[in-house]
Design a protein around this motif. Structure first.
Motif, mmCIF file in Angstrom:
data_model
loop_
_atom_site.group_PDB
_atom_site.id
_atom_site.type_symbol
_atom_site.label_atom_id
_atom_site.label_comp_id
_atom_site.label_asym_id
_atom_site.label_seq_id
_atom_site.Cartn_x
_atom_site.Cartn_y
_atom_site.Cartn_z
ATOM 1 N N ASP A 191 58.701 54.946 36.522
ATOM 2 C CA ASP A 191 58.351 55.578 36.212
ATOM 3 C C ASP A 191 56.966 55.662 36.403
ATOM 4 O OD1 ASP A 191 60.403 57.318 35.622
ATOM 5 O OD2 ASP A 191 60.563 56.704 33.721
ATOM 6 N N GLU A 192 56.039 53.992 35.963
ATOM 7 C CA GLU A 192 55.105 53.515 36.270
ATOM 8 C C GLU A 192 54.643 52.904 37.519
ATOM 9 O OE1 GLU A 192 52.735 55.196 34.160
ATOM 10 O OE2 GLU A 192 53.730 56.546 32.889
ATOM 11 N N ALA A 193 53.530 52.568 37.878
ATOM 12 C CA ALA A 193 52.850 51.908 38.941
ATOM 13 C C ALA A 193 52.259 50.467 38.711
ATOM 14 C CB ALA A 193 51.558 52.466 39.394
ATOM 15 N N ILE A 194 53.639 49.891 39.136
ATOM 16 C CA ILE A 194 53.114 48.598 38.959
ATOM 17 C C ILE A 194 51.468 47.565 39.242
ATOM 18 C CG2 ILE A 194 54.043 46.087 39.578
ATOM 19 C CD1 ILE A 194 56.480 46.720 40.981
ATOM 20 N N VAL A 195 50.950 47.688 38.146
ATOM 21 C CA VAL A 195 49.561 46.762 38.192
ATOM 22 C C VAL A 195 49.658 45.391 39.017
ATOM 23 C CG1 VAL A 195 47.442 47.033 36.956
ATOM 24 C CG2 VAL A 195 49.359 48.552 35.924
ATOM 25 N N GLU A 196 49.021 45.066 39.823
ATOM 26 C CA GLU A 196 49.063 43.924 40.755
ATOM 27 C C GLU A 196 47.185 43.293 40.455
ATOM 28 O OE1 GLU A 196 50.594 41.656 40.599
ATOM 29 O OE2 GLU A 196 52.522 42.327 40.989
ATOM 30 N N ASN A 197 47.126 42.079 40.399
ATOM 31 C CA ASN A 197 45.848 41.112 40.729
ATOM 32 C C ASN A 197 45.347 40.423 41.451
ATOM 33 O OD1 ASN A 197 44.929 42.855 37.533
ATOM 34 N ND2 ASN A 197 43.039 43.030 38.885
ATOM 35 N N GLY A 198 47.081 40.089 42.218
ATOM 36 C CA GLY A 198 47.042 38.699 43.190
ATOM 37 C C GLY A 198 47.008 39.646 44.032
ATOM 38 N N SER A 199 46.515 37.559 45.152
ATOM 39 C CA SER A 199 46.022 37.960 46.257
ATOM 40 C C SER A 199 46.781 38.645 47.320
ATOM 41 C CB SER A 199 46.501 36.571 46.739
ATOM 42 O OG SER A 199 45.550 36.516 48.082
ATOM 43 N N LEU A 200 46.217 39.404 47.788
ATOM 44 C CA LEU A 200 46.617 40.480 49.001
ATOM 45 C C LEU A 200 46.543 39.654 50.275
ATOM 46 C CD1 LEU A 200 44.943 44.082 48.360
ATOM 47 C CD2 LEU A 200 47.526 43.154 47.888
ATOM 48 N N ASP A 201 46.229 38.267 50.628
ATOM 49 C CA ASP A 201 46.415 37.603 52.272
ATOM 50 C C ASP A 201 47.749 36.880 51.981
ATOM 51 O OD1 ASP A 201 45.236 36.610 53.769
ATOM 52 O OD2 ASP A 201 45.250 34.912 52.868
ATOM 53 N N TYR A 202 48.367 37.877 52.176
ATOM 54 C CA TYR A 202 49.713 37.633 53.267
ATOM 55 C C TYR A 202 49.583 36.248 54.637
ATOM 56 C CZ TYR A 202 50.248 42.328 54.851
ATOM 57 O OH TYR A 202 49.459 43.524 56.038
ATOM 58 N N VAL A 203 48.318 37.068 55.036
ATOM 59 C CA VAL A 203 48.178 36.463 56.161
ATOM 60 C C VAL A 203 47.357 34.680 56.288
ATOM 61 C CG1 VAL A 203 47.367 36.774 58.274
ATOM 62 C CG2 VAL A 203 47.635 38.991 57.552
ATOM 63 N N GLY A 204 46.741 35.239 55.751
ATOM 64 C CA GLY A 204 46.181 33.749 55.264
ATOM 65 C C GLY A 204 46.574 32.355 54.412
ATOM 66 N N GLY A 205 47.284 33.730 53.737
ATOM 67 C CA GLY A 205 47.856 32.209 51.988
ATOM 68 C C GLY A 205 46.871 32.291 51.204
ATOM 69 N N THR A 206 45.868 32.759 51.131
ATOM 70 C CA THR A 206 44.534 32.739 50.702
ATOM 71 C C THR A 206 44.777 32.994 48.808
ATOM 72 O OG1 THR A 206 42.687 33.100 51.982
ATOM 73 C CG2 THR A 206 41.558 32.504 49.886
ATOM 74 N N ASP A 207 44.918 32.546 48.389
ATOM 75 C CA ASP A 207 44.991 32.219 46.440
ATOM 76 C C ASP A 207 43.344 32.576 46.258
ATOM 77 O OD1 ASP A 207 46.604 32.401 44.588
ATOM 78 O OD2 ASP A 207 46.737 30.161 43.749
ATOM 79 N N TYR A 208 43.851 34.231 45.422
ATOM 80 C CA TYR A 208 42.496 34.902 44.127
ATOM 81 C C TYR A 208 42.787 35.493 43.827
ATOM 82 C CZ TYR A 208 42.614 38.880 47.639
ATOM 83 O OH TYR A 208 42.409 40.196 48.509
ATOM 84 N N VAL A 209 42.416 35.516 42.631
ATOM 85 C CA VAL A 209 42.513 36.614 41.810
ATOM 86 C C VAL A 209 41.538 38.087 42.609
ATOM 87 C CG1 VAL A 209 41.416 37.286 39.436
ATOM 88 C CG2 VAL A 209 42.163 35.460 39.323
ATOM 89 N N ALA A 210 42.202 38.825 42.529
ATOM 90 C CA ALA A 210 41.780 40.327 43.465
ATOM 91 C C ALA A 210 41.322 41.504 42.295
ATOM 92 C CB ALA A 210 43.306 40.454 44.175
ATOM 93 N N LYS A 211 41.011 42.283 43.377
ATOM 94 C CA LYS A 211 41.062 43.312 42.418
ATOM 95 C C LYS A 211 41.934 44.509 42.244
ATOM 96 C CE LYS A 211 36.408 44.325 44.301
ATOM 97 N NZ LYS A 211 35.069 45.626 44.878
ATOM 98 N N THR A 212 42.471 45.387 40.668
ATOM 99 C CA THR A 212 43.640 45.646 40.573
ATOM 100 C C THR A 212 44.221 46.951 41.631
ATOM 101 O OG1 THR A 212 42.456 45.618 38.215
ATOM 102 C CG2 THR A 212 44.242 46.793 38.983
ATOM 103 N N GLN A 213 45.002 46.300 41.907
ATOM 104 C CA GLN A 213 45.624 46.957 43.161
ATOM 105 C C GLN A 213 46.535 47.809 42.038
ATOM 106 O OE1 GLN A 213 47.725 43.729 44.775
ATOM 107 N NE2 GLN A 213 45.559 43.024 44.296
ATOM 108 N N TYR A 214 47.286 49.196 42.651
ATOM 109 C CA TYR A 214 48.637 50.010 41.949
ATOM 110 C C TYR A 214 50.086 50.050 43.363
ATOM 111 C CZ TYR A 214 45.381 50.973 38.054
ATOM 112 O OH TYR A 214 44.626 50.794 37.549
ATOM 113 N N TRP A 215 50.723 49.723 43.203
ATOM 114 C CA TRP A 215 51.757 49.762 43.426
ATOM 115 C C TRP A 215 53.413 49.722 43.595
ATOM 116 C CZ3 TRP A 215 52.527 47.952 48.607
ATOM 117 C CH2 TRP A 215 53.816 47.681 49.689
#
Length: 269
Positions: A191-215
């Motif tokens: 019923d709710e969005a998934i709240v994430e702060n994980g890396s969005l770099d699926y291209v280069g694989g950089t691991d970083y604490v990302a800005k909040t995303q809603y999926w």
């Protein structure tokens, strides 16, 4: 508690503007080189190519929503499409798409916009609306989204969706420590969005604490009902074991014959 649509999309815009420079560092030069070759086509999925051949993009006016850096739309133009427009919320992605189109001499228009704010001047202007991997998961409200899509399409126009299958969202991602790759670890119905702060770099694989995303994990039934409510008849629906998410390659390699992606074609009546 659910928030206003614009809250989610504004937050996701910031997260993608943060992520795109990391993508570009890993792939921009290579993509520029590929598209400098006349007629280059990025699409490799044979299932998708067959559907594209069936609906025939030759001479068609196409709009690609959530187009990212534009490589799929540039490919459709190289396949013979007519007027091509790409829309994305990410400033960095649109700038890359515009730069590549100009550099490679491919006549596509790219516009930075929230999909919920698309200009009504574009209504009734397209033969095909295209959605590809990862688009629908960023969309808070499917009914409003497909209402806009219906307006963008001419009568008898098509919406073409090549997407991540929501079934895969229940399984561990490739970077998860869980040994059993087929273990169900997440619910299908949310019923709710998934709240994430994980890396969005699926291209280069950089691991970083990302800005909040809603999926948003939308079920197949919610997708179908959004299409029906907005006057779009389903003409084709197929499910495939190929991963197009960049996150479930391990399940694909197991050859467990589970749905990891799907292709849907709807027609505006």
């Amino acid at each position: 508690m659910k928030k206003d649509i614009r809250y989610y999309t504004d937050q996701n815009r910031e997260a993608w503007n943060e992520a795109m420079p990391k993508h570009q560092a890993a792939s921009k030069e290579r993509l520029d080189q590929l598209f400098s070759k006349p007629g280059y086509i990025y699409q490799e999925d044979e299932n998708l190519l067959q559907v594209l051949k069936r609906i025939d993009v030759q001479g068609k006016d196409i709009i690609h929503l959530c187009c990212n850096n534009g490589i799929e739309l540039l490919s459709l133009k190289n396949m013979g499409a007519n007027h091509c427009v790409g829309i994305d919320i990410c400033d960095e992605a649109i700038e890359e798409a515009q730069e590549r189109a100009k550099k490679c001499g491919i006549d596509c228009e790219f516009i930075r916009s929230d999909v919920y704010d698309i200009s009504e001047e574009l209504y009734n202007s397209f033969d095909i609306v295209q959605l590809t991997a990862g688009c629908i998961g960023w969309i808070p409200d499917l009914n409003e989204f497909f209402r806009i899509i219906s307006h963008l399409l001419r009568v008898n126009g098509f919406v073409l969706i090549h997407e991540i299958h929501p079934f895969s969202e229940m399984l561990p991602f490739d970077n998860n420590y869980i040994e059993n790759r087929l273990q169900i670890i997440e619910p299908y119905f949310r019923d709710e969005a998934i709240v994430e702060n994980g890396s969005l770099d699926y291209v280069g694989g950089t691991d970083y604490v990302a800005k909040t995303q809603y999926w948003f994990v939308h079920t197949i039934s919610s997708l179908i009902m959004a299409l029906i409510k907005n006057g779009i008849r389903i003409e084709h629906f197929s499910e495939h074991s190929k991963d197009i998410s960049a996150g479930h390659k391990k399940q694909e390699e197991l050859d467990a014959q589970i749905p990891l992606s799907y292709i849907l074609v709807g027609k505006k009546e």
